[in-house]
Design an enzyme around this catalytic site. Structure first.
Site, mmCIF file in Angstrom:
data_model
loop_
_atom_site.group_PDB
_atom_site.id
_atom_site.type_symbol
_atom_site.label_atom_id
_atom_site.label_comp_id
_atom_site.label_asym_id
_atom_site.label_seq_id
_atom_site.Cartn_x
_atom_site.Cartn_y
_atom_site.Cartn_z
ATOM 1 N N GLN A 164 0.843 -1.203 -0.119
ATOM 2 C CA GLN A 164 0.045 0.108 0.096
ATOM 3 C C GLN A 164 0.711 1.252 0.108
ATOM 4 O O GLN A 164 0.404 2.159 -0.763
ATOM 5 C CB GLN A 164 -0.966 -0.243 1.269
ATOM 6 C CG GLN A 164 -2.112 1.251 1.051
ATOM 7 C CD GLN A 164 -2.768 1.325 2.285
ATOM 8 O OE1 GLN A 164 -3.395 2.293 2.840
ATOM 9 N NE2 GLN A 164 -3.006 0.278 2.994
ATOM 10 N N GLU A 218 1.317 -1.301 8.486
ATOM 11 C CA GLU A 218 0.631 -0.075 8.828
ATOM 12 C C GLU A 218 0.376 0.035 10.441
ATOM 13 O O GLU A 218 0.875 0.969 10.872
ATOM 14 C CB GLU A 218 -0.934 -0.115 8.146
ATOM 15 C CG GLU A 218 -2.050 0.807 8.750
ATOM 16 C CD GLU A 218 -1.730 2.274 8.317
ATOM 17 O OE1 GLU A 218 -1.359 2.327 7.241
ATOM 18 O OE2 GLU A 218 -2.010 3.098 9.166
ATOM 19 N N ASP A 245 0.659 3.596 6.147
ATOM 20 C CA ASP A 245 0.635 3.435 4.602
ATOM 21 C C ASP A 245 0.513 4.853 3.861
ATOM 22 O O ASP A 245 1.411 5.395 3.147
ATOM 23 C CB ASP A 245 -0.058 2.096 4.133
ATOM 24 C CG ASP A 245 0.602 0.781 4.657
ATOM 25 O OD1 ASP A 245 1.830 0.801 5.170
ATOM 26 O OD2 ASP A 245 -0.201 -0.217 4.694
ATOM 27 N N GLY A 257 -8.099 20.782 20.223
ATOM 28 C CA GLY A 257 -7.856 22.091 19.899
ATOM 29 C C GLY A 257 -8.290 22.565 21.194
ATOM 30 O O GLY A 257 -8.669 22.406 22.279
ATOM 31 N N GLY A 258 -8.444 23.910 20.724
ATOM 32 C CA GLY A 258 -8.817 25.082 21.624
ATOM 33 C C GLY A 258 -10.384 25.216 21.686
ATOM 34 O O GLY A 258 -10.783 25.749 22.710
HETATM 35 N N1 CAO Z 1 12.141 -10.154 -9.371
HETATM 36 C C1 CAO Z 1 12.682 -10.871 -8.536
HETATM 37 N N2 CAO Z 1 12.712 -10.752 -7.247
HETATM 38 C C2 CAO Z 1 11.749 -9.734 -6.810
HETATM 39 C C3 CAO Z 1 11.033 -9.004 -7.876
HETATM 40 C C4 CAO Z 1 11.017 -9.100 -8.892
HETATM 41 N N3 CAO Z 1 10.579 -8.473 -9.689
HETATM 42 N N4 CAO Z 1 10.297 -8.073 -6.822
HETATM 43 C C5 CAO Z 1 10.795 -8.248 -5.548
HETATM 44 N N5 CAO Z 1 11.459 -9.234 -5.404
HETATM 45 C C6 CAO Z 1 12.205 -9.877 -4.128
HETATM 46 C C7 CAO Z 1 13.106 -8.759 -3.498
HETATM 47 O O1 CAO Z 1 14.230 -8.926 -4.071
HETATM 48 C C8 CAO Z 1 12.895 -9.671 -2.083
HETATM 49 O O2 CAO Z 1 13.854 -10.722 -2.143
HETATM 50 P P1 CAO Z 1 15.003 -10.952 -0.974
HETATM 51 O O3 CAO Z 1 14.360 -10.867 0.082
HETATM 52 O O4 CAO Z 1 15.594 -12.074 -1.492
HETATM 53 O O5 CAO Z 1 16.142 -9.582 -0.976
HETATM 54 C C9 CAO Z 1 11.673 -10.124 -2.148
HETATM 55 O O6 CAO Z 1 11.237 -10.226 -3.504
HETATM 56 C C10 CAO Z 1 10.356 -9.724 -1.326
HETATM 57 O O7 CAO Z 1 10.582 -8.455 -0.824
HETATM 58 P P2 CAO Z 1 10.250 -7.888 0.724
HETATM 59 O O8 CAO Z 1 11.062 -8.515 1.953
HETATM 60 O O9 CAO Z 1 10.070 -6.416 0.687
HETATM 61 O O10 CAO Z 1 8.484 -8.541 0.851
HETATM 62 P P3 CAO Z 1 7.826 -9.256 1.828
HETATM 63 O O11 CAO Z 1 6.430 -9.547 1.368
HETATM 64 O O12 CAO Z 1 8.711 -10.300 2.711
HETATM 65 O O13 CAO Z 1 7.408 -7.943 3.017
HETATM 66 C C11 CAO Z 1 7.026 -5.616 3.630
HETATM 67 C C12 CAO Z 1 6.700 -6.780 2.898
HETATM 68 C C13 CAO Z 1 5.835 -4.584 3.303
HETATM 69 C C14 CAO Z 1 6.941 -6.030 5.060
HETATM 70 C C15 CAO Z 1 8.368 -5.410 3.293
HETATM 71 O O14 CAO Z 1 8.541 -4.879 1.985
HETATM 72 C C16 CAO Z 1 8.574 -3.824 4.015
HETATM 73 O O15 CAO Z 1 9.001 -3.824 5.222
HETATM 74 N N6 CAO Z 1 8.751 -2.813 3.235
HETATM 75 C C17 CAO Z 1 9.089 -1.418 3.762
HETATM 76 C C18 CAO Z 1 8.107 -0.887 4.456
HETATM 77 C C19 CAO Z 1 6.695 -0.748 3.834
HETATM 78 O O16 CAO Z 1 6.574 -0.216 2.947
HETATM 79 N N7 CAO Z 1 5.597 -1.385 4.555
HETATM 80 C C20 CAO Z 1 4.335 -1.032 4.204
HETATM 81 C C21 CAO Z 1 3.726 -2.060 3.319
HETATM 82 S S1 CAO Z 1 2.086 -1.726 3.020
HETATM 83 O O17 CAO Z 1 1.409 -2.191 4.437
#
Ligand code: CAO
Length: 415
Positions: free
Chosen positions: A17, A139, A168, A247-248
């Site tokens: 998001q 979030e 988010d 607020g006030g």
């Molecule tokens: N081709 C190949 N690999 C890909 C890719 C693509 N096109 N796009 C993504 N990937 C891979 C990434 O390289 C990553 O790999 P590694 O872990 O091996 O480095 C993997 O996909 C997943 O990435 P991620 O760790 O970001 O995904 P997740 O689902 O485990 O975590 C989240 C999700 C949101 C917790 C994490 O991305 C995060 O903390 N983001 C920053 C904060 C944020 O934006 N949070 C809000 C999310 S909205 O509620």
């Protein structure tokens, strides 16, 4: 008609998001947003909270309007080369992967700079540098870490998260401002830069008034506009203030006619000082306009609970829209508690493009929130979200790949 961000090309490496909120706004302002997704799967929200089997979810469609979708395996060596070509062609790379993921893919800031020194690299992370910088964040974690949860809810209950996605979507908004600011600075310097919006920081920015109150509390030991005064005690930290306005101008949520069966038959009522005499007239308490315990804002503070109880006796005789109509005549600030159903059906929001009906090839018609920011010279036209990889061939051709090369890359699993 031209758009504010015409000519700006965004490599959208976002998911879920926070990041997609940001790039959707940029797309609405006219940027060409190319969303890079993993082949076969795509943004995880495509399949989350689905209401129709095998169709992109509303979660995805409502956050990814006006974008193009390409699928690239960025861990495949040939896929990496395609991403490099995109980096060279784009102005901004936006990402919200877990900390370190972009580096692990081989796209460090230094490498991106080598490929394109004008590139702006914009990231959402859960936390800025510090003890939690490596944490993954969603979030509600941000709402808790940014001070929203500890200050939301009632004094006698646990911390509460809010329905507004301030972690988010709020951080996405912050990031969008960072990006357009960096684009502006680039017109002077010719250089790209890194833009970071940490979700904890974004939430705290929206909780600014609570840090104000923390310091007031430490200095004075009390805060007279909080419901804890004079009905309870203050501790060391800013308490939860229920529905107090903060607020006030004291305010509270009051029952209206029908509250017994309708969970949203309520109105927010503000006892704004300049209209106090009018409030007294409307609720039939004319004597309060001059009574020493009620005539001034300071005198009223210890009696707010009784005052709101008396006003509620009046609001309970009207439905929320009747109450609003009467109070508006006297310039008394108030607002009905609107349900999502009422908002979805509100004609004026449809008229301004804040609520929009969109048609989608596999899901059909659905409602979405349009661009909440209206520019007079850059109108927003909300276009449906892309299907997974819908624009891969088109974007590859723009990058200079021939149909044969595209086909070979597809066979190799790079795209
Ligand atoms: N081709 C190949 N690999 C890909 C890719 C693509 N096109 N796009 C993504 N990937 C891979 C990434 O390289 C990553 O790999 P590694 O872990 O091996 O480095 C993997 O996909 C997943 O990435 P991620 O760790 O970001 O995904 P997740 O689902 O485990 O975590 C989240 C999700 C949101 C917790 C994490 O991305 C995060 O903390 N983001 C920053 C904060 C944020 O934006 N949070 C809000 C999310 S909205 O509620």
């Amino acid at each position: 008609m031209s758009k504010a961000l015409d000519g700006v090309r965004i490599l959208d490496f976002t998911h879920v998001q926070s990041g997609p909120t940001c790039t959707q706004l940029l797309a609405w302002f006219g940027a060409d947003v190319i969303k890079v997704e993993r082949a076969g799967a795509g943004d995880i929200t495509r399949e989350q909270l689905r209401d129709i089997p095998d169709v992109d979810s509303l979660y995805f469609t409502m956050l990814n309007h006006n974008k193009r979708s390409v699928t690239i395996d960025t861990k495949n060596p040939e896929g990496k080369q395609v991403l490099e070509a995109l980096i060279q062609k784009c102005d901004v790379l936006v990402e919200n992967f877990a900390p370190g993921a972009l580096d692990r893919m081989g796209f460090t800031w230094e490498r991106i700079q080598e490929l394109n020194p004008r590139m702006i690299v914009a990231s959402v992370k859960g936390f800025g540098p510090g003890p939690y910088e490596d944490c993954k964040v969603y979030e509600n974690v941000a709402q808790c870490a940014g001070g929203a949860a500890s200050t939301t809810g009632f004094d006698d209950g646990p911390p509460v998260v809010t329905g507004a996605q301030i972690g988010d979507s709020g951080t996405g908004l912050h990031l969008a401002l960072g990006i357009v600011t960096a684009l502006f600075q680039r017109t002077q310097t010719g250089r790209g830069q890194r833009v970071l919006a940490a979700m904890q920081d974004g939430v705290l920015n929206l909780c600014r008034v609570k840090l104000r109150d923390q310091q007031r509390l430490e200095r004075n030991g009390t805060m007279k506009e909080y419901p804890q005064y004079p009905n309870g005690t203050f501790g060391e930290a800013v308490p939860r203030a229920g529905n107090a306005s903060g607020g006030g101008q004291p305010g509270w949520i009051l029952k209206c006619k029908g509250w017994e069966t309708d969970p949203n038959a309520y109105i927010y009522f503000i006892t704004q000082a300049p209209v106090w005499a009018k409030i007294c007239n409307v609720i039939g308490k004319e004597e309060w306009a001059t009574h020493p315990d009620y005539a001034t804002p300071a005198a009223r503070l210890p009696h707010l609970k009784d005052i709101f109880a008396e006003i509620e006796r009046w609001t309970m005789t009207k439905n929320k829209f009747e109450a609003m109509q009467i109070l508006n005549k006297y310039d008394i600030p108030c607002g009905p508690i609107l349900s999502m159903k009422e908002i979805a059906e509100e004609p004026s929001l449809r008229k301004t493009g804040t609520i929009v009906e969109v048609d989608h090839p596999t899901r059909g018609k659905y409602l979405t929130v349009g661009n909440p920011i209206k520019l007079s010279d850059s109108p927003t036209e909300v276009k449906r979200s892309p299907l997974l990889g819908e624009h891969t061939d088109e974007v590859m051709a723009e990058l200079g790949y021939s149909p044969e090369q595209i086909s070979a890359l597809r066979t190799a699993g790079a795209i």
